[in-house]
Scaffold this motif. Structure first.
Motif, short mmCIF file in Angstrom:
data_model
loop_
_atom_site.label_atom_id
_atom_site.label_comp_id
_atom_site.label_asym_id
_atom_site.label_seq_id
_atom_site.Cartn_x
_atom_site.Cartn_y
_atom_site.Cartn_z
N GLU A 61 -17.31 -28.85 -19.16
CA GLU A 61 -16.48 -27.99 -17.53
C GLU A 61 -16.46 -26.90 -18.37
N ARG A 62 -16.36 -26.60 -19.12
CA ARG A 62 -15.61 -26.11 -20.74
C ARG A 62 -16.33 -25.14 -21.89
N LEU A 63 -16.13 -24.23 -22.47
CA LEU A 63 -17.15 -23.60 -23.80
C LEU A 63 -16.34 -24.67 -24.99
N ALA A 64 -17.98 -24.76 -25.06
CA ALA A 64 -17.20 -26.37 -26.52
C ALA A 64 -18.07 -25.93 -28.06
N VAL A 65 -17.59 -26.40 -29.16
CA VAL A 65 -18.69 -25.89 -30.47
C VAL A 65 -18.10 -27.58 -30.87
N CYS A 66 -19.26 -28.05 -31.37
CA CYS A 66 -19.17 -29.50 -32.07
C CYS A 66 -18.93 -29.62 -33.25
N ASN A 67 -17.99 -29.95 -33.71
CA ASN A 67 -17.81 -30.02 -35.13
C ASN A 67 -17.71 -30.96 -35.59
N ALA A 68 -17.95 -32.43 -35.00
CA ALA A 68 -18.44 -34.09 -36.11
C ALA A 68 -19.19 -34.75 -35.04
N THR A 77 -15.23 -31.92 -30.77
CA THR A 77 -15.43 -30.72 -30.28
C THR A 77 -14.23 -30.36 -30.04
N HIS A 78 -14.65 -28.88 -30.07
CA HIS A 78 -12.76 -27.35 -30.22
C HIS A 78 -13.68 -26.58 -28.63
N CYS A 79 -12.60 -27.21 -27.46
CA CYS A 79 -12.79 -26.33 -26.48
C CYS A 79 -12.24 -24.85 -26.07
N ILE A 80 -12.68 -24.34 -25.46
CA ILE A 80 -11.93 -23.02 -25.01
C ILE A 80 -11.89 -23.42 -23.69
N GLU A 81 -10.59 -23.04 -22.83
CA GLU A 81 -10.39 -23.68 -21.64
C GLU A 81 -10.73 -21.77 -21.29
N THR A 82 -11.39 -22.06 -20.18
CA THR A 82 -11.66 -20.57 -19.24
C THR A 82 -10.33 -19.62 -19.04
N GLY A 83 -9.66 -20.61 -18.17
CA GLY A 83 -8.33 -19.77 -17.49
C GLY A 83 -8.15 -19.08 -18.69
N ASN A 84 -7.03 -19.67 -18.98
CA ASN A 84 -6.08 -19.05 -19.87
C ASN A 84 -6.45 -18.92 -21.87
N GLN A 85 -7.92 -19.17 -22.19
CA GLN A 85 -8.34 -18.98 -23.38
C GLN A 85 -7.73 -20.22 -24.24
N GLU A 86 -7.31 -20.85 -23.64
CA GLU A 86 -6.48 -22.12 -25.17
C GLU A 86 -7.55 -22.93 -25.92
N GLN A 87 -7.09 -23.61 -26.90
CA GLN A 87 -7.91 -23.78 -27.44
C GLN A 87 -6.99 -25.52 -28.30
N LYS A 88 -8.51 -25.77 -27.80
CA LYS A 88 -8.00 -27.28 -28.54
C LYS A 88 -8.93 -28.69 -28.99
N PHE A 89 -8.62 -29.08 -29.46
CA PHE A 89 -9.68 -30.18 -29.99
C PHE A 89 -9.37 -30.88 -29.13
N VAL A 90 -11.17 -31.87 -28.47
CA VAL A 90 -11.34 -33.04 -27.51
C VAL A 90 -11.87 -33.74 -28.58
N LEU A 91 -12.35 -34.74 -28.30
CA LEU A 91 -12.83 -35.82 -28.54
C LEU A 91 -13.80 -36.48 -27.68
N ILE A 92 -15.03 -36.96 -27.15
CA ILE A 92 -15.67 -36.84 -26.24
C ILE A 92 -16.45 -37.94 -26.66
N ASP A 93 -16.25 -39.46 -25.59
CA ASP A 93 -16.42 -41.24 -26.27
C ASP A 93 -18.36 -40.66 -25.59
N THR A 94 -19.05 -40.50 -26.44
CA THR A 94 -20.60 -40.49 -25.71
C THR A 94 -21.80 -41.33 -24.68
N GLU A 95 -20.69 -42.76 -24.62
CA GLU A 95 -21.06 -43.36 -24.09
C GLU A 95 -20.44 -43.22 -22.54
#
Length: 128
Positions: A61-68, A77-95
């Motif tokens: 649901e948000r912009l993200a840059v793949c790190n590894a 991923t390194h995500c950017i929240e669209t509303g407040n431009q907050e940046q944070k790391f998010v780990l996504i289980d691909t399964e």
């Protein structure tokens, strides 16, 4: 390039290692999900173009840059929240597509770690 990898509108493409195999990732807009998505292909046999296999699509649901990828296949991923431009790391289980937000904001750098068996105290060892 894998068949179909270049058919979507892309913001980012990159090559990575996924569970020891060559992987190709595309990130772009998703009309189907109304947000963004990562599409991940894996080359099963190195050098064989026909061995590219589309593994999965990760909707976001948000912009993200793949790190590894982690060793177990989760996407960091390194995500950017669209509303407040907050940046944070998010780990996504691909399964399961379960997301885990880390409490790391404004990251400076992420690097891959690799175990080495090189002895640094050997008589002929030079380290830089």
């Amino acid at each position: 390039m894998p068949d179909g990898a270049m058919s979507m509108v892309r913001f980012q493409t990159c090559v990575a290692s996924f569970k020891g195999n060559l992987a190709f990732l595309t990130f772009g807009g998703s009309e189907q999900h109304g947000g963004y998505q990562y599409s991940i292909w894996e080359m099963r046999e190195y050098g064989m173009l026909e061995s590219w296999n589309k593994l999965f699509v990760v909707p976001l649901e948000r912009l993200a840059v793949c790190n590894a990828f982690t060793m177990c296949g989760a996407l960091l991923t390194h995500c950017i929240e669209t509303g407040n431009q907050e940046q944070k790391f998010v780990l996504i289980d691909t399964e399961t597509l379960h997301e885990k937000d880390f409490d790391i904001q404004q990251p400076l750098c992420v690097a891959n770690f690799m175990v080495s068996l090189a002895l640094l105290d050997g008589a002929n060892m030079v380290s830089y």
